[in-house]
Design a protein around this motif. Sequence first.
Motif, mmCIF file in Angstrom:
data_model
loop_
_atom_site.group_PDB
_atom_site.id
_atom_site.type_symbol
_atom_site.label_atom_id
_atom_site.label_comp_id
_atom_site.label_asym_id
_atom_site.label_seq_id
_atom_site.Cartn_x
_atom_site.Cartn_y
_atom_site.Cartn_z
ATOM 1 N N LEU A 142 0.817 -1.209 0.000
ATOM 2 C CA LEU A 142 0.000 0.000 0.000
ATOM 3 C C LEU A 142 0.853 1.263 0.000
ATOM 4 N N ILE A 143 1.942 1.273 0.769
ATOM 5 C CA ILE A 143 2.821 2.450 0.770
ATOM 6 C C ILE A 143 3.405 2.663 -0.620
ATOM 7 N N GLY A 144 3.763 1.575 -1.281
ATOM 8 C CA GLY A 144 4.303 1.668 -2.645
ATOM 9 C C GLY A 144 3.237 1.450 -3.704
ATOM 10 N N PHE A 145 2.000 1.797 -3.386
ATOM 11 C CA PHE A 145 0.895 1.558 -4.323
ATOM 12 C C PHE A 145 1.157 2.229 -5.665
ATOM 13 N N TRP A 146 1.666 3.475 -5.623
ATOM 14 C CA TRP A 146 2.049 4.153 -6.867
ATOM 15 C C TRP A 146 3.489 3.765 -7.179
ATOM 16 N N TYR A 147 3.653 2.601 -7.799
ATOM 17 C CA TYR A 147 4.975 1.996 -7.942
ATOM 18 C C TYR A 147 5.844 2.690 -8.995
ATOM 19 N N ASN A 148 5.280 3.653 -9.718
ATOM 20 C CA ASN A 148 6.092 4.444 -10.653
ATOM 21 C C ASN A 148 6.654 5.705 -10.003
ATOM 22 N N ILE A 171 8.413 4.199 -3.666
ATOM 23 C CA ILE A 171 9.184 2.955 -3.664
ATOM 24 C C ILE A 171 10.232 2.983 -2.560
ATOM 25 N N PHE A 172 10.896 4.134 -2.390
ATOM 26 C CA PHE A 172 11.874 4.274 -1.309
ATOM 27 C C PHE A 172 11.201 4.127 0.050
ATOM 28 N N ALA A 173 10.015 4.713 0.192
ATOM 29 C CA ALA A 173 9.308 4.675 1.476
ATOM 30 C C ALA A 173 8.857 3.265 1.824
ATOM 31 N N ASN A 174 8.333 2.524 0.845
ATOM 32 C CA ASN A 174 7.851 1.180 1.198
ATOM 33 C C ASN A 174 9.011 0.235 1.474
ATOM 34 N N MET A 175 10.140 0.415 0.790
ATOM 35 C CA MET A 175 11.311 -0.402 1.100
ATOM 36 C C MET A 175 11.864 -0.068 2.480
ATOM 37 N N LYS A 176 11.850 1.216 2.825
ATOM 38 C CA LYS A 176 12.308 1.645 4.149
ATOM 39 C C LYS A 176 11.428 1.043 5.232
ATOM 40 N N ALA A 177 10.117 1.098 5.036
ATOM 41 C CA ALA A 177 9.190 0.516 6.013
ATOM 42 C C ALA A 177 9.418 -0.979 6.155
ATOM 43 N N PHE A 178 9.624 -1.650 5.047
ATOM 44 C CA PHE A 178 9.811 -3.101 5.065
ATOM 45 C C PHE A 178 11.090 -3.477 5.803
ATOM 46 N N LEU A 179 12.189 -2.773 5.522
ATOM 47 C CA LEU A 179 13.476 -3.101 6.137
ATOM 48 C C LEU A 179 13.489 -2.783 7.627
ATOM 49 N N VAL A 180 12.952 -1.625 8.009
ATOM 50 C CA VAL A 180 12.937 -1.260 9.431
ATOM 51 C C VAL A 180 12.081 -2.248 10.219
ATOM 52 N N ASN A 181 10.964 -2.656 9.646
ATOM 53 C CA ASN A 181 10.126 -3.638 10.337
ATOM 54 C C ASN A 181 10.797 -5.001 10.426
ATOM 55 N N PRO A 235 14.193 3.890 18.296
ATOM 56 C CA PRO A 235 14.588 4.564 17.052
ATOM 57 C C PRO A 235 14.070 3.879 15.787
ATOM 58 N N LEU A 236 13.134 2.937 15.928
ATOM 59 C CA LEU A 236 12.592 2.234 14.761
ATOM 60 C C LEU A 236 11.342 2.912 14.221
ATOM 61 N N HIS A 237 11.212 4.202 14.496
ATOM 62 C CA HIS A 237 10.044 4.967 14.062
ATOM 63 C C HIS A 237 10.208 5.565 12.674
ATOM 64 N N VAL A 238 11.415 5.514 12.118
ATOM 65 C CA VAL A 238 11.754 6.341 10.953
ATOM 66 C C VAL A 238 10.943 6.012 9.708
ATOM 67 N N TRP A 239 10.309 4.845 9.685
ATOM 68 C CA TRP A 239 9.563 4.459 8.485
ATOM 69 C C TRP A 239 8.204 5.144 8.377
ATOM 70 N N LEU A 240 7.604 5.479 9.530
ATOM 71 C CA LEU A 240 6.207 5.908 9.498
ATOM 72 C C LEU A 240 5.992 7.256 8.809
ATOM 73 N N PRO A 241 6.778 8.307 9.091
ATOM 74 C CA PRO A 241 6.541 9.575 8.379
ATOM 75 C C PRO A 241 6.687 9.437 6.864
ATOM 76 N N ASP A 242 7.669 8.657 6.417
ATOM 77 C CA ASP A 242 7.861 8.484 4.980
ATOM 78 C C ASP A 242 6.739 7.683 4.338
ATOM 79 N N SER A 243 6.037 6.897 5.131
ATOM 80 C CA SER A 243 4.953 6.088 4.583
ATOM 81 C C SER A 243 3.779 6.945 4.124
#
Length: 675
Positions: free
Chosen positions: A163-169, A174-184, A249-257
């Motif tokens: 959903l975060i990377g829903f607009w995959y173009n 894309i950076f935000a959904n990868m960041k969320a995935f890795l931090v989680n 410090p594992l909060h960094v993904w949420l604002p970018d999402s």
Amino acid sequence: MSTTLSAGTLLAVPLAPLVGSLLAGIFGTKFGGNWVGRRLAHSLTILGVAVAFVLSVMTFRDVALNGARFNETIYEWMVVGGLKMEIGFMVDGLTAMMMCVVTFVSLMVHIYTIGYMEEDDGYNRFFSYISLFTFSMLMLVMSNNLLQLFFGWEAVGLVSYLLIGFWYNKPTAIFANMKAFLVNRVGDFGFILGIGLIVAYTGSLNYTEIFAKADSLSALTLPGTGWMLVTVICICLFIGAMGKSAQFPLHVWLPDSMEGPTPISALIHAATMVTAGIFMVARMSPLFELSDSALNFILIIGAITALFMGFMGIIQNDIKRVVAYSTLSQLGYMTVALGASAYSVAVFHLMTHAFFKALLFLGAGSVIMGLHHNQDIRWMGGVRKYMPITWITSLLGSLALIGTPLFSGFFSKDSIIEGVHASQLPAAGFAYFAVLAGVFVTAFYSFRMYFLVFHGEERYHLNPDAHHGHGHGDHGDSHGADKPHESPWVVTVPLVLLAIPSVVIGFITVMPMLFGDFLADAIHVNHALHPAMLKLKELIHGPTELAMHAFVTAPFWLALAGVVSAWYMYMINPALPAACKKTMMPLYTLLENKYYLDWFNEHVLAKSARGLGIGLWKGGDQGVIEGGLVNASWKIVSLVSRAVRYMQTGYLYHYALLMIAGLFLFLTYFVWLAK
């Protein structure tokens, strides 16, 4: 009086959204031939979630009024040794409340999405994703074992990635959904270690069996260390919660999402997914109560998140990011309550927060739609004249967020502050300061956004991006100079329906949630060691008295000071914020760079991990494994074979000579031994 629940009814709750998701996702996309049109796709998914909501309400009624409970295995997947891997449901007060919250907020988001995503090419795919997310979250909260909990845990993470990377173009998405995935994944590594330790020392994945052995766990230490085993287990589990519930410090993904469409911000990052960690810790309270060290750790992490993420909200100009940092701060409040052993208060705030935060996110989305996809609050102003429903519902949501007496957020937020104040843990002093200071901060950034968006002079014509777009979706073509317009009914109806519980749900439920029997069998507290709830019960005698007493307490005056400060700085003296920024530029720079955590993650952690990976690849894989084990072995065999080959001449007299030489050596050796 009913004492049990129907397994078939409970099974239908998660399966209804799953069926809708599959139908829309398969037959409403190119994958299935686009047999299902837009209208049918949203109808199927909304019907599935509506069925789940109705059944959840029926379940809640039986649980609350008739004391009904359910804790059974639905399907036994496999047995490995003595370890059973099952699918099963545990339905008590905690689960029933979460089922209603998840399905109601999801239903509102589904309806809202009809208007918000109307022009998007991925319309059917989006509905499929959000229904799949609802299924995943329901499986998580209804589980009666750690295996199913982990399945739901990972499933909501996966769907969040989609959903975060829903607009995959869109590169930023894309950076935000990868960041969320890795931090989680970092948090989930700790989570699965905690589950592994539980299985290793209890031999079970079932909650009931694990809790029955909790006291025996408290007597053990981690082999090779002096650490209490239960402390290690609880900290590992909480690290999982830190990732999922976005704790420092594992909060960094949420604002970018926030790069994803606005409806998912309300569904995933305000009401459901990010509260999974809070739910998990509350569910595992029999274990956490055995470790003061873990509770102190939780208090400190929650306090840092509550206060310092609130500071971040003050400098944000993107309307969605202001609400995102508000979510981080409120999750910190819930975490602090968990650390103070006020689990029921944390869950209570989880519930009230779900309604008013979903309302604020959807209200922000309505503003974005009305302002032709402009998200910068500096180029808004005077919106209330053009969008009255969005204005009044957003105001109600903001009042609930800052803890205005009689609003839902007041009852849960003030209970957290009082509960932390009553805690006797060493970290409670710092936590109390953080949550108290956070009241002013929350009120300030909330009404800074409110005044800049809905009041003051209209600034649409000043938008430098008024006549050129930025890309796709929420950041799409921006006609910032045009006048705002109210959103369609499919957007405003969910706002109104969410505004109602944002105002009244706290008043109705504060006493049964905190001091009644509703959560009594779901949450365990050692009142002798952690008396916060007992002291809270002495202070709170009813919702009306609590609201009246609020006017003479520090939180009320701090919240009022925050609102007045925001009003003065942004409505009366708009030059003051710029002057403050100039005076406190180092602090502003620190906040603008997000405490340099993203820089640290990208330039230190990521580069160190990359360097370690390259070192292991070249030194370990290529050097030791390929060069030392694989290649060296065949080279040695080749050398030996070459040497032996020279001895295989084919001449009989050579072989006879070797036999005589060998016999001579043997005789010489045995003669030497005989001496």
